[in-house]
Design an enzyme around this catalytic site. Structure first.
Site, mmCIF file in Angstrom:
data_model
loop_
_atom_site.group_PDB
_atom_site.id
_atom_site.type_symbol
_atom_site.label_atom_id
_atom_site.label_comp_id
_atom_site.label_asym_id
_atom_site.label_seq_id
_atom_site.Cartn_x
_atom_site.Cartn_y
_atom_site.Cartn_z
ATOM 1 N N LYS A 116 0.810 -1.218 0.000
ATOM 2 C CA LYS A 116 0.000 0.000 0.000
ATOM 3 C C LYS A 116 0.841 1.264 0.000
ATOM 4 C CE LYS A 116 -3.926 -2.161 2.386
ATOM 5 N NZ LYS A 116 -3.336 -3.484 2.622
ATOM 6 N N LYS A 158 -2.585 0.277 9.139
ATOM 7 C CA LYS A 158 -2.949 -0.701 8.112
ATOM 8 C C LYS A 158 -1.723 -1.482 7.681
ATOM 9 C CE LYS A 158 -5.640 0.697 4.755
ATOM 10 N NZ LYS A 158 -6.185 1.510 3.626
ATOM 11 N N GLY A 164 -8.725 -7.122 3.358
ATOM 12 C CA GLY A 164 -9.789 -7.803 4.081
ATOM 13 C C GLY A 164 -9.906 -7.393 5.532
ATOM 14 N N GLY A 165 -9.295 -6.253 5.922
ATOM 15 C CA GLY A 165 -9.400 -5.802 7.299
ATOM 16 C C GLY A 165 -8.363 -6.407 8.226
ATOM 17 N N HIS A 208 -16.985 3.927 1.894
ATOM 18 C CA HIS A 208 -16.083 3.114 1.083
ATOM 19 C C HIS A 208 -16.736 2.951 -0.283
ATOM 20 C CE1 HIS A 208 -13.434 -0.709 0.721
ATOM 21 N NE2 HIS A 208 -13.861 -0.350 -0.470
ATOM 22 N N HIS A 234 -14.163 -3.939 9.209
ATOM 23 C CA HIS A 234 -13.569 -3.775 7.877
ATOM 24 C C HIS A 234 -13.908 -4.913 6.929
ATOM 25 C CE1 HIS A 234 -11.387 -0.466 9.693
ATOM 26 N NE2 HIS A 234 -10.915 -1.295 10.604
ATOM 27 N N GLU A 274 -10.088 1.204 -4.884
ATOM 28 C CA GLU A 274 -10.870 1.505 -3.687
ATOM 29 C C GLU A 274 -10.551 2.911 -3.203
ATOM 30 O OE1 GLU A 274 -10.745 -1.450 -0.673
ATOM 31 O OE2 GLU A 274 -11.357 -3.067 -2.016
ATOM 32 N N ARG A 296 -7.553 -8.033 -8.942
ATOM 33 C CA ARG A 296 -8.274 -9.294 -9.155
ATOM 34 C C ARG A 296 -9.752 -8.976 -9.295
ATOM 35 N NH1 ARG A 296 -10.655 -9.323 -4.230
ATOM 36 N NH2 ARG A 296 -9.423 -8.721 -2.425
#
Length: 642
Positions: A116, A158, A164-165, A208, A234, A274, A296
């Site tokens: 990220k 993060k 996926g949280g 989101h 999340h 996102e 994906r």
């Protein structure tokens, strides 16, 4: 076009890919673990290859075994689905080195977006807005704490790898930062093998919203947005497309940014950009920021397909086989509105703990798109994500699509495992959600109301008794016989009633001293004169009443002599099958109610187990790294005075 492909996945996404391949005339090869020998995706595929044990590391994460299976069966390409190896660039390299086609983006594109911090730097260069935060390589705890102070609380920690949280924690004040950082790093290391984190400013009224993109390696288009704001921890719960309250200006700005992001890395195939959106003052073109790219197909892709009429899996196959992008941006438009609800095997009152069990009964209504990898009789395994199905509805307006979702969920029938079905129904009826007033904090704010059980009423109980007596069956004996008296006791696990057969299609059921008249006319049940929408279903070991609420009555077992646990043994037990990730106490240690005792890793998440009362640790009955079953004793407490 491909003649045959292998699907390197399981469950509902494998079944979803097979559906499109069947329509296109492409043969499919499934892979399966020991736990999935009889799975739905195995039965649907043209061929199936066993690849290892039930743990993902022994099967679905074994890239070499998957590639060998593709070569042995003559598959030309590998579709990764999502999860497992879908975003592993080394696997992509290995697939291509074996002379096969990876049906997805290049390894370089995955690497560019895989971390990220690096992805955000790349997006800034491409002119895509990013959230203020720290994305540097320095991971010293003191340095990270200082960065959080500089950004200003609240902040979000993060994991730089994965999604996926997992490895994500919100921190509201400096005093909570150190523990949140430790927990996030531990979870990230366990889930992704990489404990590194980044820190971002936490948007107080966040939404989101993500944009579906599709590229051919040079050009890209977007297929509009999805709103995924209904989340818990999340994890997405209900998704919709398009986003409520979206303006043309905002859609244009987000779509353009998403296309720039995809083209900046030469993206090929289906992907999702996102964004975190500030919803405090409506949707504004200057109020959204890049979070991450999922390289994906997304779990929630069916809502995009519903509003655009596009089959994204078909597009994946066509572009991967060498065809051009199937459409230009001007060819794409939005038609109506769509929702997707994720039906999980999970214990909502116990804190949404993942559940297991055999699906004794599973039935979905007509009129909804159902994406599932299980059938009646299948088991929800502790080894994988406990999703049962995705329920997808579409309508000309948001209100119509939401009403269809409510109706589809209400008519969904599941027995054999606890589920989040009632929780999903409560969400569809939440006033704020119905009005389109959504943000990522909605569920937590109204959690108590949303998880309140839909209690089965006395009328449903009466119908359950009719089912246990078999009086709903076509060959039911309503009269008195040698084996079936006019008046008899009907028992089930946890209750009993008195049943009196008064006439054909007419009975009286007495529960806790209150009598209810049950009649059948015109194929419908009436209780105390009121027509009921419920359906009575039989399954191995009991009956279910499905309608206004779900009621499961398990038949009495006359041989069962086991009494209920008294709950006073001082034992902290594992609430589900899982791996003991950490033990935080030792024998002789004093603890207070709420103190952390152990961490259990199950269903890809960490769960903290705490002391139910004050006491002293008498015994530690498990070890770190131990795999335990549901109910296994982990810690025994005794009173402080011995």
């Amino acid at each position: 076009m491909f003649d045959k492909i292998l699907i390197a996945n399981r469950g509902e996404i494998a079944c979803r890919v097979i559906d499109t391949c069947r329509r296109m005339g492409v043969a499919t090869v499934a892979v399966f673990s020991d736990a999935d020998r009889d799975a739905r995706h195995v039965a649907m595929a043209d061929e199936a290859v066993h690849i290892g044990g039930p743990a993902p590391a022994d099967s679905y994460l074994r890239g070499d075994a998957i590639i060998d299976a593709a070569l042995a069966t003559g598959a030309q390409g590998i579709h990764p689905g999502y999860g497992f190896l879908s975003e592993n660039p080394d696997f992509v390299d290995a697939v291509q080195a074996a002379g096969l086609i990876f049906i997805g983006p290049s390894a370089d594109a995955i690497r560019a977006m895989g971390l990220k911090d690096a992805a955000k730097a790349l997006m800034e260069k491409a002119g895509v807005p990013v959230v203020p935060g720290y994305h540097g390589a320095e991971q010293d705890a003191a340095h990270l704490a200082q960065q959080a102070d500089d950004i200003g609380y609240p902040v979000l920690i993060k994991a730089v790898a994965g999604g996926g949280g997992k490895g994500m924690r919100r921190v509201d004040a400096p005093e909570g930062f150190a523990e949140a950082l430790r927990s996030a790093q531990s979870e990230a290391k366990g889930a992704f093998g990489n404990p590194a984190v980044l820190i971002e400013k936490y948007v107080l009224q966040p939404r989101h919203i993500e944009v579906q993109v599709f590229g051919d390696g040079t050009r890209a288009v977007h297929l509009f947005e999805r709103d995924c704001s209904l989340q818990r921890r999340h994890q997405k719960v209900i998704e919709e497309a398009p986003a409520p309250g979206m303006t043309p200006e905002m859609r244009q700005a987000m779509g353009d940014a998403a296309v720039r992001a995809a083209e900046a890395i030469g993206y090929k195939g289906a992907g999702t950009i996102e964004f975190i959106v500030d919803g405090s003052d409506g949707l504004r073109p200057d109020g959204f920021w890049f979070m991450e790219m999922n390289t994906r197909l997304q779990v929630e892709h069916p809502v995009t397909e519903a509003i655009t009429g596009v089959d994204l899996v078909e597009w994946q196959l066509r572009v991967a086989s060498g065809e051009d992008l199937p459409a230009r941006q001007s060819d794409l438009s939005i038609r109506g509105h769509a929702f997707e609800a994720r039906l999980y095997a999970e214990d909502v009152p116990a804190g949404f703990l993942p559940a297991t069990g055999r699906l004794a009964h599973l039935e979905f209504p007509a009129g909804a798109r159902i994406e599932t990898g299980v059938r009646t009789g299948d088991r929800i395994s502790p080894w994988y994500d406990p999703m049962i199905a995705k329920v997808v509805t579409h309508g000309p307006t948001r209100a119509a699509a939401l009403q269809s979702l409510d109706r589809a969920l209400t008519r969904t029938e599941v027995a054999g495992s606890v589920t989040n079905l009632d929780f999903l129904i409560a969400l569809t009826r939440h006033a704020g959600f119905r009005a389109g007033d959504v943000d990522t904090g909605l569920i937590e704010r109204d959690l108590d109301a949303l998880i309140a059980p839909r209690d089965a009423d006395a009328a449903a109980m009466a119908l359950g008794v009719i089912g246990l007596a078999g009086l709903d069956l076509p060959d039911a004996e309503w009269g008195a016989t040698l084996w079936q008296p006019l008046r008899r006791r009907i028992g089930w696990q946890g209750g009993e009633a008195v049943l009196e057969v008064l006439a054909r299609d007419h009975a009286r059921v007495t529960i806790d001293g209150t009598a209810h008249d049950v009649t059948r006319a015109g194929g419908r049940w009436l209780v105390d004169g009121a027509a009921r929408p419920d359906a009575i279903r039989h399954f191995d070991g009991g009956v279910g009443v499905f309608g206004q609420a779900t009621l499961i009555l398990m038949a009495e077992d006359p041989l069962d002599r086991q009494g209920a646990a008294d709950g006073g043994d001082g034992l902290t037990r594992s609430p589900m099958p899982g791996l003991v990730r950490a033990i935080h106490v030792s024998a002789g240690q004093a603890v207070a109610a709420g103190d952390r005792l152990a961490i259990l890793e199950a269903m890809k998440m960490e769960h903290t187990l705490t002391a139910a009362r004050d006491g002293v640790v008498a015994e530690v009955l498990a070890t770190e790294g131990q795999q335990v079953e549901a109910g296994a004793p982990l810690i025994r407490l005794e009173d402080a005075d011995g």
